[in-house]
Design an enzyme around this catalytic site. Structure first.
Site, short mmCIF file in Angstrom:
data_model
loop_
_atom_site.label_atom_id
_atom_site.label_comp_id
_atom_site.label_asym_id
_atom_site.label_seq_id
_atom_site.Cartn_x
_atom_site.Cartn_y
_atom_site.Cartn_z
N GLY A 187 35.86 49.10 35.47
CA GLY A 187 35.50 50.11 34.49
C GLY A 187 36.30 49.91 33.22
O GLY A 187 37.31 49.21 33.22
N PRO A 188 35.87 50.51 32.13
CA PRO A 188 36.59 50.37 30.86
C PRO A 188 37.93 51.09 30.91
O PRO A 188 38.21 51.87 31.83
CB PRO A 188 35.65 51.04 29.85
CG PRO A 188 34.84 51.99 30.66
CD PRO A 188 34.68 51.37 32.01
N SER A 189 38.78 50.86 29.91
CA SER A 189 40.06 51.55 29.80
C SER A 189 39.82 53.06 29.77
O SER A 189 38.91 53.55 29.10
CB SER A 189 40.77 51.11 28.52
OG SER A 189 41.98 51.79 28.36
N GLY A 190 40.61 53.79 30.55
CA GLY A 190 40.46 55.23 30.60
C GLY A 190 39.43 55.72 31.59
O GLY A 190 39.17 56.93 31.67
N GLU A 210 44.91 44.12 39.73
CA GLU A 210 44.72 42.81 39.08
C GLU A 210 45.92 41.90 39.35
O GLU A 210 46.61 41.44 38.45
CB GLU A 210 44.50 42.97 37.58
CG GLU A 210 43.97 41.70 36.91
CD GLU A 210 42.74 41.13 37.60
OE1 GLU A 210 42.90 40.36 38.57
OE2 GLU A 210 41.62 41.44 37.18
N GLY A 267 39.64 55.82 34.81
CA GLY A 267 40.23 56.53 35.94
C GLY A 267 40.69 55.62 37.07
O GLY A 267 41.07 56.11 38.13
N LYS A 268 40.69 54.31 36.83
CA LYS A 268 41.04 53.37 37.90
C LYS A 268 42.49 53.56 38.36
O LYS A 268 42.76 53.66 39.56
CB LYS A 268 40.83 51.92 37.41
CG LYS A 268 39.42 51.63 36.92
CD LYS A 268 39.25 50.18 36.51
CE LYS A 268 40.11 49.76 35.34
NZ LYS A 268 39.75 50.46 34.07
N THR A 269 43.41 53.63 37.40
CA THR A 269 44.83 53.79 37.75
C THR A 269 45.07 55.17 38.35
O THR A 269 45.87 55.32 39.28
CB THR A 269 45.70 53.56 36.51
OG1 THR A 269 45.50 52.22 36.04
CG2 THR A 269 47.18 53.74 36.84
#
Length: 227
Positions: A18-21, A145, A23-25
């Site tokens: 997904g793009p930055s922001g 990553e 919610g992955k982290t």
């Protein structure tokens, strides 16, 4: 995070993109219990997180960050953080898995080489961190990553290691390279704190515009050897 419903199988590789922001982290922080949800529920083996202690949860998980820190000391010291009682044979097994055993055998001090020296590159430090996580034989291996600093050949070796681990436990990867996700059993596409889509690479290319944009923006190809 809003309205997220996600099941991670006991075995297999799940990739989060997904793009930055997106919610992955935050998702990883919730799974690792660095954050507590204000609504909804997290479950491990069908039991709510609140029924487990922090130590119980983290004993089942191993986490490798993109820039995983190493501690002052030797290669052996860093590996033994995961399992202080591990034998040299067990250390060699995990170093073999990440294709580092021969490199470390060639160092004058071997496992007792200080990590502060220039004998170990950034990519090799990353693989030491991965070997440390594997030494715990976790039920769930979380990778942010973890191949970011690796060259193509070494990355391919690590992906082989991930596939082997996924056969016996759960691997969940936050990924920014197609080479990291192309072999995943399931790819989860996140956007603005939600799960937007999930499926295989070919399926998502055909059905999800954001996934196609992510692939195009990263200028990655369907050939993992070319990534």
């Amino acid at each position: 995070m809003r309205g997220v419903s996600l099941v991670i199988p006991r075995h297999g590789h799940t990739a989060i993109v997904g793009p930055s922001g997106a919610g992955k982290t935050t998702l990883f922080s919730l799974v690792l219990r660095f954050l507590e949800p204000t609504g909804g529920a997290l479950l491990l083996d069908g039991r709510p997180y609140r029924d487990h202690s922090h130590d119980e949860i983290r004993s089942r998980l191993a986490y490798v960050e993109q820039d995983t820190p190493v501690v002052p000391g030797t290669i052996r010291d860093n590996l033994l953080l995961a399992r202080p009682g591990a034998t040299d044979g067990e250390l060699r097994r995990v170093l073999d898995e990440v294709r580092l055993a021969e490199k470390i055998d060639a160092l004058e001090e071997g496992l007792d080489t200080p990590l502060s020296g220039a004998a170990v590159s950034g990519g090799e430090r990353q693989r030491i961190a991965l070997a440390r996580a594997l030494l715990r034989t976790p039920d769930v291996l979380l990778l942010d990553e973890a191949t970011a600093q690796l060259d193509g050949l070494t990355e391919a070796a690590v992906q082989t290691c991930v596939r082997a681990r996924a056969a016996t436990g759960a691997v969940v990867t936050i990924a920014h390279r197609l080479s990291t996700v192309i072999d995943a059993d399931t790819i989860v596409v996140m956007e603005a704190g939600r799960v937007r889509a999930h499926g295989g690479h070919a399926e998502l290319l055909a059905t999800d515009a954001l996934y196609r944009e992510l692939v195009e923006a990263l200028r990655i190809t369907a050939d993992p050897q070319a990534a």
